[in-house]
Design an enzyme around this catalytic site. Sequence first.
Site, PDB file in Angstrom:
ATOM      1  N   LYS A  22      -5.472  15.637  57.025  1.00 24.45           N
ATOM      2  CA  LYS A  22      -5.529  14.520  58.204  1.00 24.45           C
ATOM      3  C   LYS A  22      -6.420  14.157  58.889  1.00 24.45           C
ATOM      4  O   LYS A  22      -7.308  15.199  59.927  1.00 24.45           O
ATOM      5  CB  LYS A  22      -3.865  14.134  58.152  1.00 24.45           C
ATOM      6  CG  LYS A  22      -3.223  13.851  56.909  1.00 24.45           C
ATOM      7  CD  LYS A  22      -2.181  13.598  56.977  1.00 24.45           C
ATOM      8  CE  LYS A  22      -1.271  13.591  56.179  1.00 24.45           C
ATOM      9  NZ  LYS A  22       0.303  13.451  55.821  1.00 24.45           N
ATOM     10  N   PHE A  70       7.543   3.442  58.410  1.00 23.90           N
ATOM     11  CA  PHE A  70       6.654   4.034  58.977  1.00 23.90           C
ATOM     12  C   PHE A  70       5.209   3.308  58.434  1.00 23.90           C
ATOM     13  O   PHE A  70       4.390   4.286  58.708  1.00 23.90           O
ATOM     14  CB  PHE A  70       7.149   5.829  59.082  1.00 23.90           C
ATOM     15  CG  PHE A  70       7.347   6.309  57.255  1.00 23.90           C
ATOM     16  CD1 PHE A  70       6.271   6.366  56.701  1.00 23.90           C
ATOM     17  CD2 PHE A  70       8.534   6.602  56.991  1.00 23.90           C
ATOM     18  CE1 PHE A  70       6.226   6.933  55.563  1.00 23.90           C
ATOM     19  CE2 PHE A  70       8.680   6.876  55.641  1.00 23.90           C
ATOM     20  CZ  PHE A  70       8.190   7.578  54.990  1.00 23.90           C
ATOM     21  N   ARG A  98       1.669  23.046  47.337  1.00 24.75           N
ATOM     22  CA  ARG A  98       2.606  22.182  48.231  1.00 24.75           C
ATOM     23  C   ARG A  98       3.883  22.999  49.472  1.00 24.75           C
ATOM     24  O   ARG A  98       4.159  22.959  50.177  1.00 24.75           O
ATOM     25  CB  ARG A  98       3.952  21.737  47.194  1.00 24.75           C
ATOM     26  CG  ARG A  98       2.886  20.547  47.032  1.00 24.75           C
ATOM     27  CD  ARG A  98       3.189  19.317  47.873  1.00 24.75           C
ATOM     28  NE  ARG A  98       4.389  18.346  48.034  1.00 24.75           N
ATOM     29  CZ  ARG A  98       5.082  17.277  48.558  1.00 24.75           C
ATOM     30  NH1 ARG A  98       3.724  16.304  49.178  1.00 24.75           N
ATOM     31  NH2 ARG A  98       5.967  17.546  49.357  1.00 24.75           N
ATOM     32  N   ASN A 125       1.229  15.451  60.375  1.00 19.58           N
ATOM     33  CA  ASN A 125       1.591  17.050  59.651  1.00 19.58           C
ATOM     34  C   ASN A 125       0.168  17.113  58.966  1.00 19.58           C
ATOM     35  O   ASN A 125       0.513  18.064  58.215  1.00 19.58           O
ATOM     36  CB  ASN A 125       2.204  17.107  59.713  1.00 19.58           C
ATOM     37  CG  ASN A 125       2.509  15.868  58.064  1.00 19.58           C
ATOM     38  OD1 ASN A 125       1.584  15.401  57.996  1.00 19.58           O
ATOM     39  ND2 ASN A 125       3.652  15.687  57.324  1.00 19.58           N
ATOM     40  N   HIS A 128      -2.209  16.637  52.914  1.00 18.50           N
ATOM     41  CA  HIS A 128      -2.082  16.437  52.291  1.00 18.50           C
ATOM     42  C   HIS A 128      -1.670  17.047  51.590  1.00 18.50           C
ATOM     43  O   HIS A 128      -2.652  17.166  51.285  1.00 18.50           O
ATOM     44  CB  HIS A 128      -2.515  14.100  51.593  1.00 18.50           C
ATOM     45  CG  HIS A 128      -1.690  14.087  50.896  1.00 18.50           C
ATOM     46  ND1 HIS A 128      -0.301  13.213  51.009  1.00 18.50           N
ATOM     47  CD2 HIS A 128      -2.519  14.015  49.677  1.00 18.50           C
ATOM     48  CE1 HIS A 128      -0.462  13.029  49.669  1.00 18.50           C
ATOM     49  NE2 HIS A 128      -1.569  13.610  48.728  1.00 18.50           N
ATOM     50  N   GLU A 139      -4.920  10.662  42.651  1.00 18.68           N
ATOM     51  CA  GLU A 139      -4.918  10.501  44.234  1.00 18.68           C
ATOM     52  C   GLU A 139      -6.149  10.717  44.108  1.00 18.68           C
ATOM     53  O   GLU A 139      -7.622  10.838  44.208  1.00 18.68           O
ATOM     54  CB  GLU A 139      -3.917  10.942  44.582  1.00 18.68           C
ATOM     55  CG  GLU A 139      -3.205  10.251  44.746  1.00 18.68           C
ATOM     56  CD  GLU A 139      -1.922  11.894  45.799  1.00 18.68           C
ATOM     57  OE1 GLU A 139      -1.075  11.160  46.407  1.00 18.68           O
ATOM     58  OE2 GLU A 139      -2.308  12.899  45.706  1.00 18.68           O
TER      59      GLU A 139
HETATM   60  P1  DAT Z   1       4.358  14.235  52.346  1.00 21.69           P
HETATM   61  O1  DAT Z   1       3.641  14.548  52.719  1.00 21.69           O
HETATM   62  O2  DAT Z   1       4.617  15.401  52.752  1.00 21.69           O
HETATM   63  O3  DAT Z   1       4.343  14.980  51.066  1.00 21.69           O
HETATM   64  P2  DAT Z   1       5.719  12.037  51.525  1.00 21.69           P
HETATM   65  O4  DAT Z   1       5.188  11.736  50.899  1.00 21.69           O
HETATM   66  O5  DAT Z   1       7.587  11.941  51.934  1.00 21.69           O
HETATM   67  O6  DAT Z   1       5.110  13.860  52.405  1.00 21.69           O
HETATM   68  O7  DAT Z   1       5.207  11.662  52.926  1.00 21.69           O
HETATM   69  C1  DAT Z   1       4.043  10.691  53.559  1.00 21.69           C
HETATM   70  C2  DAT Z   1       3.746  11.435  54.732  1.00 21.69           C
HETATM   71  O8  DAT Z   1       4.099  10.440  55.247  1.00 21.69           O
HETATM   72  C3  DAT Z   1       3.985  11.991  55.340  1.00 21.69           C
HETATM   73  O9  DAT Z   1       2.764  13.409  54.977  1.00 21.69           O
HETATM   74  C4  DAT Z   1       4.387  11.656  56.924  1.00 21.69           C
HETATM   75  C5  DAT Z   1       4.621  10.600  56.961  1.00 21.69           C
HETATM   76  N1  DAT Z   1       6.271   9.986  57.044  1.00 21.69           N
HETATM   77  C6  DAT Z   1       6.966  10.264  56.017  1.00 21.69           C
HETATM   78  N2  DAT Z   1       8.442  10.275  56.557  1.00 21.69           N
HETATM   79  C7  DAT Z   1       8.493   9.943  57.494  1.00 21.69           C
HETATM   80  C8  DAT Z   1       9.146   9.249  58.980  1.00 21.69           C
HETATM   81  N3  DAT Z   1      11.082   9.494  58.079  1.00 21.69           N
HETATM   82  N4  DAT Z   1       9.362   8.932  59.633  1.00 21.69           N
HETATM   83  C9  DAT Z   1       7.337   9.235  59.650  1.00 21.69           C
HETATM   84  N5  DAT Z   1       6.334   9.342  58.994  1.00 21.69           N
HETATM   85  C10 DAT Z   1       7.285   9.940  57.800  1.00 21.69           C
HETATM   86 MG    MG Z   2       3.784  12.247  49.380  1.00 15.32          MG
END
Ligand code: DAT
Ligand code: MG
Length: 163
Positions: A22, A70, A98, A125, A128, A139
């Site tokens: 990212k 978000f 993962r 973070n 991805h 994707e």
């Molecule tokens: P991941 O990236 O581990 O697959 P996800 O698909 O649940 O996680 O969410 C996608 C992204 O969205 C994640 O990397 C960061 C953001 N995100 C997720 N939950 C969030 C939250 N509660 N507050 C802010 N950003 C969030």
């Molecule tokens: Mg995800």
Amino acid sequence: MDHGCHFMELAMACERTFIAIKPDGVQRGLVADILGRFERKGFKLVGLKLLTPSRALAEQHYGVHRERPFFAGLVAFITSGPVVAMVWEGEGVIASARVLIGATKPLEAAPGTIRGDLAVDIGRNVVHGSDGPDTAQFEIGLWFQPEELSSWQPADQAWRSEA
Ligand code: DAT
Ligand code: MG
């Protein structure tokens, strides 16, 4: 769909996943570290490019989160600068990537994982990774044209795997 894995007999071995560094990872100079973890693990790089995603691409990529509070911030962040988009191939690569990436919340991510080692903020973070086979296929198709992916055999394959 042709995954370009004709040399492998096991379907698992033909697995591919979409990984993106990212904008925070690029801006912080973490590209080599993050990419190197997948490379050193033994997965095969089959697609790689640097791009600043369009809003349309970002909204499709994060479409499952459209209703989340978000979402707007997430799209603004992922479109804010260059992203390193990658496709990695190997047996079990979707789940293994993962594990290498670590938990979504970096403060809860285990040491040794990318997020555990390199991040503190859920909104920053650094990486991805596709969360399953259907997501990976979606994707990869969203971010890459088929001709941008290379099917190739590492010259040292016999030293990597018994298969
Ligand atoms: P991941 O990236 O581990 O697959 P996800 O698909 O649940 O996680 O969410 C996608 C992204 O969205 C994640 O990397 C960061 C953001 N995100 C997720 N939950 C969030 C939250 N509660 N507050 C802010 N950003 C969030
Ligand atoms: Mg995800």
